[in-house]
Structure formats: structure tokens, C-alpha cells
Design a protein around this motif. Sequence first.
Motif, mmCIF file in Angstrom:
data_model
loop_
_atom_site.group_PDB
_atom_site.id
_atom_site.type_symbol
_atom_site.label_atom_id
_atom_site.label_comp_id
_atom_site.label_asym_id
_atom_site.label_seq_id
_atom_site.Cartn_x
_atom_site.Cartn_y
_atom_site.Cartn_z
ATOM 1 N N GLU A 241 29.641 62.880 35.164
ATOM 2 C CA GLU A 241 29.954 63.079 36.585
ATOM 3 C C GLU A 241 31.363 62.687 36.995
ATOM 4 O O GLU A 241 31.746 62.868 38.150
ATOM 5 N N GLY A 242 32.138 62.128 36.061
ATOM 6 C CA GLY A 242 33.498 61.711 36.401
ATOM 7 C C GLY A 242 34.358 62.922 36.757
ATOM 8 O O GLY A 242 34.176 64.007 36.209
ATOM 9 N N SER A 243 35.320 62.711 37.674
ATOM 10 C CA SER A 243 36.143 63.860 38.080
ATOM 11 C C SER A 243 37.232 64.122 37.045
ATOM 12 O O SER A 243 37.748 63.197 36.413
ATOM 13 N N LYS A 244 37.576 65.403 36.871
ATOM 14 C CA LYS A 244 38.575 65.814 35.869
ATOM 15 C C LYS A 244 39.867 65.034 36.052
ATOM 16 O O LYS A 244 40.396 64.980 37.161
ATOM 17 N N GLY A 245 40.369 64.449 34.991
ATOM 18 C CA GLY A 245 41.623 63.689 35.060
ATOM 19 C C GLY A 245 41.418 62.277 35.585
ATOM 20 O O GLY A 245 42.398 61.528 35.707
ATOM 21 N N GLY A 246 40.183 61.899 35.890
ATOM 22 C CA GLY A 246 39.921 60.597 36.517
ATOM 23 C C GLY A 246 39.961 59.433 35.531
ATOM 24 O O GLY A 246 39.673 59.586 34.350
ATOM 25 N N SER A 247 40.361 58.265 36.065
ATOM 26 C CA SER A 247 40.288 57.003 35.300
ATOM 27 C C SER A 247 39.369 56.057 36.043
ATOM 28 O O SER A 247 39.438 55.968 37.275
ATOM 29 N N TYR A 248 38.555 55.350 35.297
ATOM 30 C CA TYR A 248 37.580 54.448 35.916
ATOM 31 C C TYR A 248 37.619 53.089 35.233
ATOM 32 O O TYR A 248 37.475 52.996 34.008
ATOM 33 N N ASN A 249 37.836 52.042 36.017
ATOM 34 C CA ASN A 249 37.745 50.679 35.486
ATOM 35 C C ASN A 249 36.283 50.241 35.496
ATOM 36 O O ASN A 249 35.563 50.467 36.479
ATOM 37 N N ILE A 250 35.885 49.574 34.411
ATOM 38 C CA ILE A 250 34.487 49.130 34.287
ATOM 39 C C ILE A 250 34.481 47.641 33.971
ATOM 40 O O ILE A 250 35.134 47.212 33.001
ATOM 41 N N GLY A 251 33.776 46.879 34.777
ATOM 42 C CA GLY A 251 33.705 45.434 34.515
ATOM 43 C C GLY A 251 32.526 44.832 35.244
ATOM 44 O O GLY A 251 31.937 45.465 36.126
ATOM 45 N N GLY A 252 32.195 43.601 34.869
ATOM 46 C CA GLY A 252 30.975 42.996 35.389
ATOM 47 C C GLY A 252 31.190 41.856 36.358
ATOM 48 O O GLY A 252 30.227 41.215 36.776
ATOM 49 N N HIS A 253 32.444 41.576 36.738
ATOM 50 C CA HIS A 253 32.736 40.432 37.605
ATOM 51 C C HIS A 253 32.182 39.149 37.019
ATOM 52 O O HIS A 253 31.604 38.329 37.714
ATOM 53 N N ASN A 254 32.325 39.009 35.710
ATOM 54 C CA ASN A 254 31.864 37.782 35.043
ATOM 55 C C ASN A 254 33.047 37.097 34.400
ATOM 56 O O ASN A 254 33.202 37.096 33.188
ATOM 57 N N GLU A 255 33.884 36.505 35.225
ATOM 58 C CA GLU A 255 35.070 35.825 34.693
ATOM 59 C C GLU A 255 34.690 34.437 34.220
ATOM 60 O O GLU A 255 34.052 33.680 34.953
ATOM 61 N N ILE A 256 35.125 34.137 33.022
ATOM 62 C CA ILE A 256 34.781 32.832 32.473
ATOM 63 C C ILE A 256 35.847 32.462 31.433
ATOM 64 O O ILE A 256 36.383 33.346 30.755
ATOM 65 N N THR A 257 36.175 31.168 31.322
ATOM 66 C CA THR A 257 37.162 30.785 30.301
ATOM 67 C C THR A 257 36.471 30.838 28.930
ATOM 68 O O THR A 257 35.242 30.694 28.825
ATOM 69 N N ASN A 258 37.301 31.003 27.896
ATOM 70 C CA ASN A 258 36.733 31.039 26.535
ATOM 71 C C ASN A 258 35.997 29.731 26.232
ATOM 72 O O ASN A 258 34.942 29.740 25.601
ATOM 73 N N LEU A 259 36.575 28.613 26.707
ATOM 74 C CA LEU A 259 35.938 27.326 26.427
ATOM 75 C C LEU A 259 34.561 27.240 27.081
ATOM 76 O O LEU A 259 33.574 26.855 26.451
ATOM 77 N N GLU A 260 34.489 27.658 28.341
ATOM 78 C CA GLU A 260 33.197 27.581 29.029
ATOM 79 C C GLU A 260 32.177 28.514 28.373
ATOM 80 O O GLU A 260 30.994 28.179 28.259
ATOM 81 N N LEU A 261 32.648 29.669 27.910
ATOM 82 C CA LEU A 261 31.745 30.597 27.232
ATOM 83 C C LEU A 261 31.153 29.950 25.981
ATOM 84 O O LEU A 261 29.935 29.988 25.753
ATOM 85 N N VAL A 262 32.017 29.317 25.183
ATOM 86 C CA VAL A 262 31.527 28.698 23.942
ATOM 87 C C VAL A 262 30.569 27.544 24.291
ATOM 88 O O VAL A 262 29.531 27.370 23.642
ATOM 89 N N GLN A 263 30.902 26.812 25.353
ATOM 90 C CA GLN A 263 29.994 25.723 25.761
ATOM 91 C C GLN A 263 28.628 26.274 26.178
ATOM 92 O O GLN A 263 27.587 25.714 25.849
ATOM 93 N N ARG A 264 28.639 27.413 26.876
ATOM 94 C CA ARG A 264 27.359 28.003 27.294
ATOM 95 C C ARG A 264 26.541 28.479 26.094
ATOM 96 O O ARG A 264 25.326 28.330 26.066
ATOM 97 N N ILE A 265 27.249 29.064 25.116
ATOM 98 C CA ILE A 265 26.542 29.512 23.901
ATOM 99 C C ILE A 265 25.929 28.296 23.208
ATOM 100 O O ILE A 265 24.769 28.322 22.786
#
Length: 355
Positions: A241-265
Motif C-alpha cells: 500500500e505504500g505510495s510510489k517513490g515513498g519512504s517510510y520510517n519504522i520504529g517502536g518508540h523504545n529508546e533504551i541505552t545499551n547498558l540498560e538493555l543488557v541489564q534487562r536481559i
Amino acid sequence: MGQRSYAKRIGVTGGAGFIGSNLLLHLVPRYPDYLFVNIDCLTYAGNLMNLESIESKDNYCFEKIDIRQFETLLECFDRHDLTGVIHLAAESHVDRSITGPSAFVSTNINGTFNLLELARGRMDRGFRFHHVSTDEVYGSLGETGYFTEQSPYRPNSPYSASKAAGDHLVRAYHETYGLDVVTTNCSNNYGPYQFPEKLIPLMIRNARAGLKLPVYGDGRNVRDWLHVQDHCEAIDLVFHEGSKGGSYNIGGHNEITNLELVQRICAILTDRLGTEPLDRLITFVEDRPGHDRRYAIDASYIQRELGWKPRYTFADGLAQTVQWYLDHTNWMERCVSGDYSKYYDRMYADRREMT
Ligand SMILES: NC(=O)c1ccc[n+]([C@@H]2O[C@H](COP(=O)([O-])OP(=O)(O)OC[C@H]3O[C@@H](n4cnc5c(N)ncnc54)[C@H](O)[C@@H]3O)[C@@H](O)[C@H]2O)c1
């Protein structure tokens, strides 16, 4: 017996990689009236074991082809009479691009060029070219702000520079020749089937084995994480369904530092495995050169235009992902030992003898 006719015949390049295999597992059962041709040369990152469950489906086939080889690609496009391509094949690991940038240039730029040329020759058939790219083309953000589709390109690593070059070629083929293209720029993905050189599976494997958990620099680099299934649903939507020539950013609004990510894991693993706290294994190592400080995606355009939004919360997605790797230690060890690379020889030996 006549050949089966399909509503669409789509090449998926890089279909044996992390995102490509998740995408094929999503698309093949969902569109039984389409043919999906997985075009992949099986670098170390290509793993056909991931696709075992769809291997015998009528609407799926695999072609071991290097996208840098134009003539072989051309023969494949003709034989399957492709009507579109979803292009994921790439060298994708930033660290490898620092030690050996050459393959990044040849695959991510020249390979993309080959595919665009083939697509250009099929414009009369309504050919659609979907280029799967990354938010890393935009470079690094400060403490605030988000990447939008209008953000300037400022790639900082050979990987992101080669992806940016691919994006520019795709744009130029639309502007110059009127090729029907769509581009998606996505943030960091996580989920099942990610090669264990990447942050999340690497940390899970090391933590289980009681090995050090190496974190670059001060660990405060920020990444915006998205579950791979959410990315696959977005690709499906934009391709259709994207429009011809279109660009789309995709993200989850889940910003996290690498350190916090490893701590969560570590916290999830400590809980699931009933061990001593595993975050004691975290070790800071010398920073990666040109290490981007912060990525964050503004995904409001795709949400507004196409109604896409992620299904996974980061907490649920991460817990599910950690559990997936715990449940698939055999898969992980076969990746690390290199055994996965023999899968093609075992499964496709007959075909190779015939050709
Ligand atoms: N992983 C992420 O977080 C992320 C985020 C945004 C965008 N992307 C983009 O998505 C795409 C897929 O990423 P991934 O993480 O699944 O990568 P991956 O490294 O897991 O898989 C890449 C696949 O491409 C194949 N390949 C590499 N060179 C090839 C060549 N010359 N010819 C044919 N096949 C070749 C490999 O065999 C492998 O199967 C890439 O284009 C990447 O830039 C990835």
C-alpha cells in the motif's frame, strides 16, 4: 501439466537472514496465491534452517544466488517471471564493516544497482521494488529529537554509508526512470533467528555460559528497538500500500541505552534460570570507532498514512525473545559451530547434482 499461475511472483533477497527469514515465515502462509523466491547467496549470516517450516510449501522456493552476479540474477528473474522484489540482502554488521568494508560496498551498492537494473527492464509489468533500509543512514542524534523522512543523510560507518548509497540509487531510479519504488528505514530489530554476533543473542548466550558481557564505551549509546515481527508487518503493508517513490520510517518508540538493555536481559535470565544476578558479568570494552550516540525514529508518517503501529511492547517482546533463545539453544549452538551452513548441502544436494 501447466505451470501454476500466481497473483504476484516476488523475489525476496536476503531471505535466509534474520529479518528475511522472519519475513518469509510471515508472508508465505499469508499469501498462498503469491510465489516467493528467496534469493540469497548464504553468507555466514544466511541460515536456511530458519525456513524449515515453509520449505515444502508450493508457493516458496530458494535460489542460491549472489546479487552481485548480474547474469545469474537475470536468469532467475526471467525464469520466475518476477513481478516485484523485496530487497533485504546486505552485509549488515557494523563491526565487520569497520574491519572489511569492501563486501559492504559491493553487496549493498553494486548488488542493489543490479536489482534496480533488472527492475527497470520490467517496468511494463508493473514491477514494484521495495528497498529495506536502516535508520543508521541518518547518522547520530543528540539528546533530543527524532529521525523523520526529511532528516538529512549523515552516515557514519561503512555499513550505513553503503546502505545510504543504496537508498540514493533507489530514489534516483524513481526520479529518473519512474520506477515504482518504496523504501523503508527501520530502527534496530530484535527477535527470533538473529545471528548470535548481534547484541541481544550474544548477551543471552554469554550470560548463560557465565562469560563476560562486553558493552561498548560507557554503555550510554541509545538505540530504538522494534520487534522483528512488527517490522515484517510494516514491510508487508508498505509493499502493498505504500505510495510510489515513498519512504517510510519504522520504529517502536523504545529508546533504551545499551547498558540498560543488557541489564534487562540479565534480569530476565536471572529470573528464568534461578541463578545469581548475571549483571555481574557486564564488562565495559573500548568503544567502536564512529559509534553513533543515539538513534530514535519518528514513525508517525507510516502510522498516519498506512495505519501501522507496533503490536509488541518492549517488555513483552524482550521477555518472549529471551525465552525463544533459551528454548532454541540447539539452533544457537549450530550457528556458532558453523553446522548451520551444511544445511544447504544436505537439503539441496539433489538439485545441485541435477544442475
Ligand atoms: N537487523 C536490523 O536491526 C536492521 C534494522 C534495519 C534495517 N535492516 C536491514 O534489513 C536487511 C536485513 O537485515 P538482517 O539483520 O536480516 O541481515 P542479516 O545479516 O541477518 O542477513 C542478510 C542476508 O543477506 C544475504 N546476503 C548477503 N550478501 C549477499 C549477496 N551478495 N547476495 C545474496 N545474498 C546476500 C545473507 O546470506 C543473509 O541471509 C538489511 O538490508 C539491513 O540493512 C536491518
